[in-house]
Enzyme design. Structure first.
Site, PDB file in Angstrom:
ATOM      1  N   GLY A 141       9.470  50.335  -4.425  1.00 26.33           N
ATOM      2  CA  GLY A 141       8.615  51.079  -3.503  1.00 26.33           C
ATOM      3  C   GLY A 141       9.148  51.032  -2.085  1.00 26.33           C
ATOM      4  O   GLY A 141       8.400  50.831  -1.126  1.00 26.33           O
ATOM      5  N   ALA A 142      10.438  51.258  -1.951  1.00 23.62           N
ATOM      6  CA  ALA A 142      11.122  50.953  -0.691  1.00 23.62           C
ATOM      7  C   ALA A 142      11.263  52.129   0.262  1.00 23.62           C
ATOM      8  O   ALA A 142      11.900  51.998   1.307  1.00 23.62           O
ATOM      9  CB  ALA A 142      12.517  50.399  -0.997  1.00 23.62           C
ATOM     10  N   ASN A 143      10.684  53.289  -0.066  1.00 26.59           N
ATOM     11  CA  ASN A 143      10.958  54.442   0.800  1.00 26.59           C
ATOM     12  C   ASN A 143       9.959  54.634   1.922  1.00 26.59           C
ATOM     13  O   ASN A 143      10.092  55.558   2.719  1.00 26.59           O
ATOM     14  CB  ASN A 143      11.080  55.724  -0.037  1.00 26.59           C
ATOM     15  CG  ASN A 143       9.847  56.009  -0.868  1.00 26.59           C
ATOM     16  OD1 ASN A 143       8.807  55.387  -0.677  1.00 26.59           O
ATOM     17  ND2 ASN A 143       9.968  56.939  -1.795  1.00 26.59           N
ATOM     18  N   GLY A 146       6.369  52.531   4.281  1.00 25.49           N
ATOM     19  CA  GLY A 146       5.452  51.414   4.463  1.00 25.49           C
ATOM     20  C   GLY A 146       6.105  50.055   4.510  1.00 25.49           C
ATOM     21  O   GLY A 146       7.130  49.844   5.161  1.00 25.49           O
ATOM     22  N   GLY A 170       7.665  48.576   2.209  1.00 28.11           N
ATOM     23  CA  GLY A 170       8.957  48.553   1.535  1.00 28.11           C
ATOM     24  C   GLY A 170      10.121  48.823   2.462  1.00 28.11           C
ATOM     25  O   GLY A 170      11.091  48.061   2.498  1.00 28.11           O
ATOM     26  N   SER A 194      -2.558  40.951  -2.778  1.00 28.95           N
ATOM     27  CA  SER A 194      -3.503  41.490  -1.795  1.00 28.95           C
ATOM     28  C   SER A 194      -4.717  40.585  -1.676  1.00 28.95           C
ATOM     29  O   SER A 194      -5.126  39.938  -2.661  1.00 28.95           O
ATOM     30  CB  SER A 194      -3.957  42.891  -2.214  1.00 28.95           C
ATOM     31  OG  SER A 194      -5.055  43.328  -1.426  1.00 28.95           O
ATOM     32  N   TYR A 233      -8.021  48.211  -8.794  1.00 24.37           N
ATOM     33  CA  TYR A 233      -7.053  47.690  -7.827  1.00 24.37           C
ATOM     34  C   TYR A 233      -7.152  46.168  -7.724  1.00 24.37           C
ATOM     35  O   TYR A 233      -6.129  45.467  -7.782  1.00 24.37           O
ATOM     36  CB  TYR A 233      -7.269  48.326  -6.458  1.00 24.37           C
ATOM     37  CG  TYR A 233      -6.280  47.849  -5.421  1.00 24.37           C
ATOM     38  CD1 TYR A 233      -4.928  48.160  -5.531  1.00 24.37           C
ATOM     39  CD2 TYR A 233      -6.683  47.065  -4.340  1.00 24.37           C
ATOM     40  CE1 TYR A 233      -4.000  47.706  -4.594  1.00 24.37           C
ATOM     41  CE2 TYR A 233      -5.782  46.621  -3.397  1.00 24.37           C
ATOM     42  CZ  TYR A 233      -4.441  46.937  -3.525  1.00 24.37           C
ATOM     43  OH  TYR A 233      -3.534  46.487  -2.588  1.00 24.37           O
TER      44      TYR A 233
END
Length: 311
Positions: A24-26, A28, A30, A144, A171
């Site tokens: 999820g690095a693209n 935020g 990440g 979280s 979640y």
């Protein structure tokens, strides 16, 4: 709570010669994590579902002391996870399980899992175990504070929450699963005599695009206000992850901000609920996850010990 005043990404130890994978690095947290590690000298692989967006994100980091590359990974698709892992042949110092979805409308992954549990937990469970023979230092999973929400538990009798789906329930279950996964992974690594450590971290309240997909218009509105008034930016939100990834900490440690209600502040060791500390639940969740994904804890050869000794 142990305070670490003013620790930030400029305090990262030299990462030259180290390789990291960040899911999820693209955007935020990440991309903030990628940026900090690359600027400290690491080679960082952006593991992303959309490689076009991944390449655009990578361009913002190019020119750092380290290097970056983009590889496709869809955590909501076990075939994609297996393909990513099959393409990995080199030692991997650091795996950061960062990707996630939050409070989205009910949906299913390509393999039929409830999307939040399937992506946030099962996808990372499968990825970690498939890559684990190559990991030489540690696995950091982003959890979280939502695991503390009242009533949060693992719905072992209905993990997909069929006919009882609530976005927040799904979640918080997935984030509790992240902590139980870390606990059982560390137990198994220790039992196997591996030097690899499993840790978890949470960002507090960080202003990212994660909140924009919330199923509730009211929650989206509240979060927009909170993002402006309360939240840290993504770089500050990534600090607990970076601290967990680079400091000498015990396995199964949990890092978060040290400020009021762990919303913001410097990274520090933080507590977790009794439900997130239950070894029996952790072992039961692990068994269920193996059955659902078809991925098991791998035999660990001397590769990890040898790699650690050579560092």
């Amino acid at each position: 709570m142990a305070h670490t005043p003013k620790w930030n990404s400029t305090d990262l130890p030299d990462q030259t010669g180290r390789t990291a994978v960040v899911t999820g690095a693209n955007s935020g947290l990440g991309i903030a994590t990628v940026d900090a590690l690359a600027r400290a000298g690491a080679h960082v692989v952006l593991a992303v579902r959309d490689t076009g967006r991944g390449e655009a994100a990578a361009e913002t980091v190019r020119g750092a002391r380290g290097s970056v590359e983009v590889r496709r990974l869809d955590l909501a698709d076990l075939a994609s996870i297996r393909a990513f892992a099959a393409g990995w042949q080199d030692p991997l110092d650091l795996l950061i399980n960062n990707a996630g979805v939050m409070n989205i409308p009910e949906s299913r992954t390509k393999d039929g899992f409830e999307t939040q549990f399937g992506t946030n937990h099962l996808g990372h469970f499968a990825l970690t175990n498939l890559l684990l023979p190559y990991v030489t230092d540690r696995v950091v999973t982003v959890a979280s504070g939502a695991h503390r929400l009242p009533g949060t538990r693992i719905h072992f009798d209905n993990l997909n929450l069929t006919d009882e789906y609530r976005p927040v329930t799904a979640y918080s279950q997935s984030k509790l699963a992240n902590l139980l996964f870390t606990l059982e992974l560390q137990r198994r690594l220790t039992a196997a005599g591996s030097p690899v450590r499993a840790l978890a971290a949470h960002p507090g309240w960080a202003a990212t695009n994660l909140q924009g997909a919330d199923a509730s218009p009211l929650r989206r509105a509240v979060m927009q206000v909170g993002n402006r008034v309360v939240a840290q930016d993504n770089k500050a939100g990534a600090l607990p992850t970076l601290y967990a990834a680079t400091q000498d900490l015990p396995g199964a440690s949990y890092l978060g901000p040290d400020g009021l209600a762990e919303m913001r502040g410097a990274p520090a060791m933080v507590g977790r609920t009794a439900a997130a500390s239950d070894p029996e639940s952790a072992a039961r969740l692990w068994q269920a996850s193996e059955e659902l994904t078809g991925v098991t804890f791998p035999p660990l050869s001397g590769r990890q010990v040898t790699a650690e000794a050579a560092r």
